[in-house]
Design a protein around this motif. Sequence first.
Motif, PDB file in Angstrom:
ATOM      1  N   LEU A 138      14.020   1.185  10.953  1.00  0.00           N
ATOM      2  CA  LEU A 138      14.496   0.726   9.807  1.00  0.00           C
ATOM      3  C   LEU A 138      14.736  -0.901   9.800  1.00  0.00           C
ATOM      4  CD1 LEU A 138      18.027   2.684  10.806  1.00  0.00           C
ATOM      5  CD2 LEU A 138      16.509   3.046   8.351  1.00  0.00           C
ATOM      6  N   SER A 139      15.708  -1.249   9.244  1.00  0.00           N
ATOM      7  CA  SER A 139      15.884  -2.463   8.979  1.00  0.00           C
ATOM      8  C   SER A 139      16.991  -3.319   8.950  1.00  0.00           C
ATOM      9  CB  SER A 139      15.182  -3.573   7.855  1.00  0.00           C
ATOM     10  OG  SER A 139      15.042  -5.077   7.506  1.00  0.00           O
ATOM     11  N   GLU A 140      17.583  -4.377   9.711  1.00  0.00           N
ATOM     12  CA  GLU A 140      18.425  -5.432   9.497  1.00  0.00           C
ATOM     13  C   GLU A 140      19.305  -5.498   8.449  1.00  0.00           C
ATOM     14  OE1 GLU A 140      18.679  -8.312  12.145  1.00  0.00           O
ATOM     15  OE2 GLU A 140      18.377  -7.005  13.711  1.00  0.00           O
ATOM     16  N   ASN A 141      18.775  -5.783   7.204  1.00  0.00           N
ATOM     17  CA  ASN A 141      19.719  -6.300   6.259  1.00  0.00           C
ATOM     18  C   ASN A 141      18.677  -4.568   4.665  1.00  0.00           C
ATOM     19  OD1 ASN A 141      21.159  -8.493   6.780  1.00  0.00           O
ATOM     20  ND2 ASN A 141      18.320  -9.057   7.632  1.00  0.00           N
ATOM     21  N   TYR A 142      19.609  -4.487   3.852  1.00  0.00           N
ATOM     22  CA  TYR A 142      18.736  -3.426   3.210  1.00  0.00           C
ATOM     23  C   TYR A 142      17.286  -4.164   2.109  1.00  0.00           C
ATOM     24  CZ  TYR A 142      18.531  -0.458  -1.200  1.00  0.00           C
ATOM     25  OH  TYR A 142      18.553   0.520  -1.792  1.00  0.00           O
ATOM     26  N   ASP A 143      16.841  -3.415   1.368  1.00  0.00           N
ATOM     27  CA  ASP A 143      15.551  -4.400   1.338  1.00  0.00           C
ATOM     28  C   ASP A 143      14.541  -3.348   0.498  1.00  0.00           C
ATOM     29  OD1 ASP A 143      13.939  -5.461  -0.709  1.00  0.00           O
ATOM     30  OD2 ASP A 143      12.784  -7.021   1.013  1.00  0.00           O
ATOM     31  N   LEU A 144      13.882  -2.969  -0.731  1.00  0.00           N
ATOM     32  CA  LEU A 144      12.498  -2.660  -0.696  1.00  0.00           C
ATOM     33  C   LEU A 144      11.146  -2.933  -0.434  1.00  0.00           C
ATOM     34  CD1 LEU A 144      13.035  -2.147  -4.982  1.00  0.00           C
ATOM     35  CD2 LEU A 144      14.381  -0.914  -3.520  1.00  0.00           C
ATOM     36  N   VAL A 145      10.360  -1.726   0.025  1.00  0.00           N
ATOM     37  CA  VAL A 145       9.523  -1.733   0.525  1.00  0.00           C
ATOM     38  C   VAL A 145       8.084  -0.836   0.266  1.00  0.00           C
ATOM     39  CG1 VAL A 145       9.940   0.007   2.441  1.00  0.00           C
ATOM     40  CG2 VAL A 145       8.341  -2.152   3.316  1.00  0.00           C
ATOM     41  N   LYS A 146       7.083  -1.516  -0.183  1.00  0.00           N
ATOM     42  CA  LYS A 146       6.128  -0.668  -0.098  1.00  0.00           C
ATOM     43  C   LYS A 146       5.347  -0.054   1.334  1.00  0.00           C
ATOM     44  CE  LYS A 146       1.315  -0.621  -1.902  1.00  0.00           C
ATOM     45  NZ  LYS A 146      -0.014  -1.973  -2.410  1.00  0.00           N
ATOM     46  N   LEU A 147       5.002   0.869   1.473  1.00  0.00           N
ATOM     47  CA  LEU A 147       4.872   1.690   2.273  1.00  0.00           C
ATOM     48  C   LEU A 147       3.515   2.123   2.048  1.00  0.00           C
ATOM     49  CD1 LEU A 147       5.309   2.636   5.764  1.00  0.00           C
ATOM     50  CD2 LEU A 147       6.735   4.146   4.424  1.00  0.00           C
ATOM     51  N   SER A 148       2.742   2.008   3.049  1.00  0.00           N
ATOM     52  CA  SER A 148       1.234   2.233   2.364  1.00  0.00           C
ATOM     53  C   SER A 148       1.128   3.475   4.379  1.00  0.00           C
ATOM     54  CB  SER A 148       0.350   1.125   2.291  1.00  0.00           C
ATOM     55  OG  SER A 148       0.494   0.606   1.192  1.00  0.00           O
ATOM     56  N   GLN A 149       0.807   4.373   4.237  1.00  0.00           N
ATOM     57  CA  GLN A 149       0.684   5.305   5.761  1.00  0.00           C
ATOM     58  C   GLN A 149      -1.040   5.577   5.151  1.00  0.00           C
ATOM     59  OE1 GLN A 149       4.144   7.484   5.704  1.00  0.00           O
ATOM     60  NE2 GLN A 149       4.407   6.191   7.453  1.00  0.00           N
ATOM     61  N   ALA A 150      -1.353   6.308   6.576  1.00  0.00           N
ATOM     62  CA  ALA A 150      -3.469   6.599   6.522  1.00  0.00           C
ATOM     63  C   ALA A 150      -3.625   6.968   8.018  1.00  0.00           C
ATOM     64  CB  ALA A 150      -3.970   5.895   6.609  1.00  0.00           C
ATOM     65  N   SER A 151      -3.750   8.716   7.970  1.00  0.00           N
ATOM     66  CA  SER A 151      -3.617   8.663   8.920  1.00  0.00           C
ATOM     67  C   SER A 151      -5.864   9.711   9.637  1.00  0.00           C
ATOM     68  CB  SER A 151      -3.000   9.545   9.517  1.00  0.00           C
ATOM     69  OG  SER A 151      -2.692  10.694   9.041  1.00  0.00           O
ATOM     70  N   LEU A 152      -5.924   9.685  10.291  1.00  0.00           N
ATOM     71  CA  LEU A 152      -7.451  10.201  10.753  1.00  0.00           C
ATOM     72  C   LEU A 152      -6.955  11.545  12.168  1.00  0.00           C
ATOM     73  CD1 LEU A 152     -10.173  11.963  10.292  1.00  0.00           C
ATOM     74  CD2 LEU A 152     -10.940   9.643  11.551  1.00  0.00           C
ATOM     75  N   SER A 153      -7.454  12.975  12.534  1.00  0.00           N
ATOM     76  CA  SER A 153      -6.973  13.794  12.913  1.00  0.00           C
ATOM     77  C   SER A 153      -8.093  14.563  13.744  1.00  0.00           C
ATOM     78  CB  SER A 153      -6.015  14.940  13.389  1.00  0.00           C
ATOM     79  OG  SER A 153      -5.386  15.797  12.836  1.00  0.00           O
ATOM     80  N   TRP A 154      -8.471  14.864  14.779  1.00  0.00           N
ATOM     81  CA  TRP A 154      -9.299  15.519  15.263  1.00  0.00           C
ATOM     82  C   TRP A 154      -9.139  16.610  16.442  1.00  0.00           C
ATOM     83  CZ3 TRP A 154     -12.429  15.627  19.978  1.00  0.00           C
ATOM     84  CH2 TRP A 154     -13.579  16.188  19.758  1.00  0.00           C
TER      85      TRP A 154
END
Length: 429
Positions: free
Chosen positions: A295-311
Amino acid sequence: MVYQRSITLSLLCSACMGAWAAPAQDHFNTEVSTESIFTDNALKTAGDGISERQDTLSLGLSAQQNNRWSNFKLGYSADRTYFSQASQEDANTLEGDAQWVLGKEYDWFNLTLQDSRRKVLRSNAATPLLSNTGERELMTLKPQLRLHLSPVDQVIFGASREAVRVKRIAAADANRDTADLIWQHHLSAADKLMFSINQGESTRKDADEADYKYQIARLGYQAQLNHLMYDIQLGYQKTRARGQEEFGKPNYTLDISYDKNGHSFSVGASSAVTDTLFGDGNGGSLDETLMQDSLSENYDLVKLSQASLSWTGPKLWRGLAFSAQMQYSNHDYSTLPEDYSDRAVSLSINYSFAARTQGNLRIERSDAAFDQVGKLSDYQEDNLLLRISHEFTQALSADFLLGKIQRHSDDALNEYDEMRTGVSVHYQF
């Protein structure tokens, strides 16, 4: 951003999440467990730490039921943690998922009811202590109307109401309402094309108007082959926040998995504009991923980019097996000067000492980098966990844990070392 993941991993929660993810037969299971951990640095401080015993009592429930008209699955873990030296207040936590779906894909109507709860850190700079976490609960109501235009084409009209509630943190609750239009075209029995348009808005509790509104258009392709499965959704999202100009960002998801000859690979990637309350939508369990949303102490919009790799590799001599995982996430806030990125990698080694005795060694390294120089300090964290598990009976098992955490940072106050040892006992009814 890891909440003692490697050291105080709740097997109970893992069991529930595993039951949630795996397509099992109808069942109802209950499990009780107790865990006692001794740490030499209870508050994860740079100086002399507090030595303390931390005890956790857990109750887990998992269930699944499937019939012609509906599908129901549930997995929850309720914990009570005690701190012998009162380094933190004794606390209750509840994590898990529940979902009930009325109707099947070939029916003209579907209704989905879903609830998920996760522990989340108060902020992206918070020390990973239980006292620095809250519980984010997401509740979803989603009806859909399906029109079968032909044997290979269908149009779906849908709507959803998502409600987010954050426990133990003075954060505003919010609702997110979305309308969907989806067209699906089956190219064959194994793959299909999709086009979707979504429009919605998010409003915090007691607000007079929406905090932001959004429109998303995406083109997708799904395929399910013998050993390969992939789902690709590519699109664009327009967002207008209250009092700000409209902006546009790419919106996409990518999921690929491959299984053959004992090898299992999976790749995932996503990018979307959300807000600091909904975050990643409780996409990953705090105790099971290399990194977690916060979370954040203040409210805001956020662009969230994620990536994952598993084997995961096949079992070798005496059950010897290896697995590896990599994850990346980037938080790009609209106005807050708190942009940061996380990178993490892990290697696990499993070995069978005997038919009922297993060993697991897990090595992790994570890095957090903040864009705002001088406001928050970057750090690197190394986690090492050795777990020896023994199954006395089909219902009764126990674990011995030995772990070490080291955090390195340019800010000396953000560094710490911690050793943890402990035992846990589990009984499944």
